[in-house]
Every structure is written in C-alpha cells, then in structure tokens.
Design an enzyme around this catalytic site. Sequence first.
Site, PDB file in Angstrom:
ATOM      1  N   ASP A 221       0.016  -1.880  -0.328  1.00 22.79           N
ATOM      2  CA  ASP A 221      -0.027  -0.397   0.237  1.00 22.79           C
ATOM      3  C   ASP A 221       0.858   1.419   0.169  1.00 22.79           C
ATOM      4  OD1 ASP A 221      -2.706   0.990   0.451  1.00 22.79           O
ATOM      5  OD2 ASP A 221      -1.998   1.916   2.618  1.00 22.79           O
ATOM      6  N   GLU A 284       1.646  -0.291  -4.737  1.00 19.77           N
ATOM      7  CA  GLU A 284       0.450   0.798  -5.000  1.00 19.77           C
ATOM      8  C   GLU A 284       1.298   1.600  -5.363  1.00 19.77           C
ATOM      9  OE1 GLU A 284      -3.137   2.758  -3.895  1.00 19.77           O
ATOM     10  OE2 GLU A 284      -1.917   2.689  -2.321  1.00 19.77           O
TER      11      GLU A 284
HETATM   12  C1  GLC Z   1      -3.967   2.914  -0.575  1.00 18.83           C
HETATM   13  C2  GLC Z   1      -5.811   1.917  -0.492  1.00 18.83           C
HETATM   14  C3  GLC Z   1      -6.708   2.911   0.014  1.00 18.83           C
HETATM   15  C4  GLC Z   1      -6.471   3.298   1.013  1.00 18.83           C
HETATM   16  C5  GLC Z   1      -5.446   3.813   1.306  1.00 18.83           C
HETATM   17  C6  GLC Z   1      -4.455   4.150   2.851  1.00 18.83           C
HETATM   18  O1  GLC Z   1      -4.222   4.779  -1.354  1.00 18.83           O
HETATM   19  O2  GLC Z   1      -5.119   1.606  -2.032  1.00 18.83           O
HETATM   20  O3  GLC Z   1      -7.838   2.245  -0.153  1.00 18.83           O
HETATM   21  O4  GLC Z   1      -6.955   4.287   1.415  1.00 18.83           O
HETATM   22  O5  GLC Z   1      -4.478   3.456   0.931  1.00 18.83           O
HETATM   23  O6  GLC Z   1      -3.801   3.545   3.059  1.00 18.83           O
END
Ligand code: GLC
Length: 539
Positions: A221, A284
């Site tokens: 994440d 991500e």
């Molecule tokens: C990422 C996740 C999202 C979350 C954020 C904070 O972007 O995909 O759903 O709210 O991180 O952890």
Amino acid sequence: MNENSAALPADLSAPAAPWWRSAVFYQVYPRSFADSNGDGVGDLGGLREKLGYLELLGVDALWICPVMLSPMADGGYDVADPRDIDPLFGGLAAMDAVLAEAHDRGLRVTMDLVPNHTSDQHLWFQQALHAPPGSPERARYIFRDGRGPKGSEPPNNWPSIFGGPAWTRVIESDGLPGQWYLHIFAPEQPDLNWENPEVAADFEDTIRFWLARGVDGFRIDVAHGMAKPAGLPDMAHPEGQFDGDTLVVHDDGDPRFNDPGVHAIHRRLRTIMDQYPDTVAIGEVWVDDNVRFGEYVRPDELHLAFNFRLAETPFHPDRIRAAIDNSLCAVEAVGASPTWTLSNHDIEREVTRYGGGAAGQARARAMILLELALPGAVFVYNGAELGLPNVDDLPESALQDPTWERSGHTLRGRDGCRVPLPWEGQRPPFGFSTADPWLPMPGLWSALTVEKQLERLDSMLSLYRMAIELRGARPEFGGSGLEWYASPPGCLAFRRDGGLLCVLNATESPILLPAGEVLLTSAPIRSRKLPANSTAWLV
Ligand code: GLC
C-alpha cells in the site's frame, strides 16, 4: 494458469519466466466478497467458500485487501497489528485455511501490507501519545511542534488525502494542546517514521511472518509513500485531493509522496523477498513520470508496480493507446513487466466510467478483452467480472469512507465501488450474507448475480472465463512485445509477438475484421463485422 506457470518451457535449459509476470490476479475486497457468519460483512470464511468460483473463473492468484487487526477507520487500511487477522474476518485460523485451500486449488495468495502508516489504536501509537515530546516512543511516528503563536498552526500546509489538514494536535500529559502528528490519510492513520530503524525492523518481521505462513507475496500500500523529504517543506499547491469520487490524484511534485529515499526501503524489502523463492511484491505507485515510475521496478526493487493509466482512461481510442504505450514504456527501460487494471476499490467502476447502461457494459466487455490481450500481469477487481456498475445513490446514512466526514459531506468517497457482490437469488443481499449487507445492494442486481451469469454464455462472467482460459492456453499470447497495426479512425489494432491480433472498435458503427481466425469477440459478429464498442481476438 498462464502459459508460463502451466507449461514446461520449450527449452528445458532456459529458466521459466516467474509466474507473476503474466498472471491474472483477482482482487478481493474482503468486506464485500462473501459473508460466512451472517454479520453483513464479508470475511475469510466467505472467501474460502467461494474459492471454487475463483478457480472456475480461471485466475492465477488473489490479492486480498487488508484483513489484519483494525478498527476499520479506513476499511482495514488502518492496521492495529500487522501480524494478526481481525476477528471480523475470522482470525488467523481463517487466513491459514484460505491459504491451504487456495494452494490446493492452484491459486496463489498475496496479501495487502500497509507500511506507510498504522492505526491510531496500534500499541506504538498509544505509547507515543502517552510519552513526552522527543521520546523514543514518539520517534516511531512523525511528531512536530506547531507553527505560529503557541504552536497552534500545523507544522506545514500538507492536506490529508481524505480532506482537512494532514496534521492533528495532541493533548500532552499536562492537559494542554501540544505537538502535532502527521497523517497523510485519516487522523486514525498516523504516518510512521521510516528513518527510525525500529520501523524497518518491524516491517521485516511482518513480511517474514506472512511468508513463513505460506503467503505468495504482497501488495504494498502507498509504496510511493513512506520516505518523507527532509524538513517536510510546504506544498506548492495544497488544494485538490479527489477527482470526482476517485481517490489519490496528486502530481509528481507533491512532497508527500515519491521521495527518493523510498527506494532504499524497497531494496531492503527485495532482499528479504529473494530469500523466499517465487514470491512477489507489487507496489501501489501513483507516479506519472515514466522514468520515476520505472525506478520502483528496477531489478533490485519491487517485482511489479500498479500502473493506473488504463484505470484512469475513458473509452477513447487515442487515450487508450497512449495509456498502453506509456505503461509499456515505463517498465521497458528497466526490464520489468507491465501491469494492467481497469478498476479497484479506490476507483469508479469501469462500466460507469465508460458511460453506464448498455454502452458502459459493451465497452467494459471490449476493454477486458483488450486488457487480457496485453503482455504482463492483469488485475481484476472483484465484481468487474459481473459487470457491476458503481452505486452512486447510496443513502448518505450508509456512507463509510472517511472522505465523506473529512470533506464536510461534500465528497461521497469510494463506497460506490465497494458494494457487496450479488451471488444468487432475486433480492438483496443476493446470497452475499444472511443479514443486511454493510452497504445496501441495488435490487436491480438480480440480473447480475453469479448464478444468473453462469447460466448464460453471453454474460460478462462467461466472457471473462473464456478470455482468461484462452489467454492461458494459446501460444499466440506469448512474448513480451506488441506491435501497433494501422487501423481505421476510432479503432485500435495490435499484434502480440506470439501472433495474437487484438482489434478494438471504439466507433459507433460496425467495422470489417481483418483476415484471420476469430478466437473470441466481446459482442456477436455478423458477416465478419465487429460491432461498435467491441473487441475481437484473431489468430
Ligand atoms: C491506498 C489504498 C486506499 C487507502 C489508502 C490509505 O491508496 O488503496 O484504499 O485508503 O492507501 O491506506
């Protein structure tokens, strides 16, 4: 299974490409997938019961959104203990059972890890709140004195992604307002201080904990977060966090993300992953610049990184082609594999993004064939295979995304793409649960249930099944390159190294298909004419 993991390589002396390079991953948003204990919230028991469905769908691997101990201020992305499973999802035993059964069925399992922040209920943060400024407890997070008279202004001008300032002031032991802590997301998600070796060591413990239990890898994440620039300088343009109801739109100059220091963190992670063969770390990474994006997937960093260009692209041929070219270009220089996704739990569902209704469905069908024709790894968000639209009329009282509160009830947030999946029957909750689901499900979804779609060859679900099967079985999907072919205006055509020809008709009228055997189309063809808003595979 894809061609790399199922078949022996032709040349037995050449190493097979790793499984994840061209895998189809299925993203499970556990709260919305299937509920086994009748509390209206999906759980790991529910996932386990549906593993047969995922085997039937033909995917190679799962990405399970966070299921660790969490007060659920951000749907599990606020983790109170990264080495335990929340009782809401069934506890550790339920995770072990999912792992064992998924592996028996030939499905790999990747978990979501959240290294940028913890929950405010994490023991470390509770200790930090009760410790004085300058203490080792506070040094695990990012505490600072405020600016202005009596430190009453936040330390810098950073906004939180969910609205409001990225800083919250704490009450010190003397009962007076004192230091501020940084939270790029909700106040319940304090950012960790990655300059503190304890933080890195704890993350390493977490990785080893799950890998030892048999997990095949992780989705990391906010993998472009973690490292922060020295001195935490102000942002040039602190306004604007959301695009409609879609999260995380920030440019590459945003000091909250993509600090070069993050690469040392990924290199360390990679050295650990390399001790567990066949595992994968997928980041991500919301970074636009291709060179800077590519840095995340250098040979000693992450194996894969999400590229969101296709997920952000409307149904427009030039934009789609540019998104594909950009995504290929971003990884080419470093020899990494591209990744493709049309949606996820943070993004408006594709049927809606492509215009909704019959046209939205037709375009989503066209786009999944286009996507599955591309070289690289594909991520399918649960419910996309059913053609679920976004639910944009959820009652305000049902909204749970922190964005709703943080934006002063001006932005509804991401709940519309998180409504539970319809499995069977005529009425909500459509076999998802025996109780009221945590988000209400539209009655019209009776036409979109898994049960209904399994019966029909022309359903979205059947299209996904056929396409995934062909992609894994046919040699024409081999090779890592693609070549664009000349095509009429409003259309796209490319050929894979292995020989597959993929043709997209994004115009409003039928086009004549080129020569070749038609393998699959997203809409029925007549007299070799591909209808509007559809895609064909030819060999
Ligand atoms: C990422 C996740 C999202 C979350 C954020 C904070 O972007 O995909 O759903 O709210 O991180 O952890």
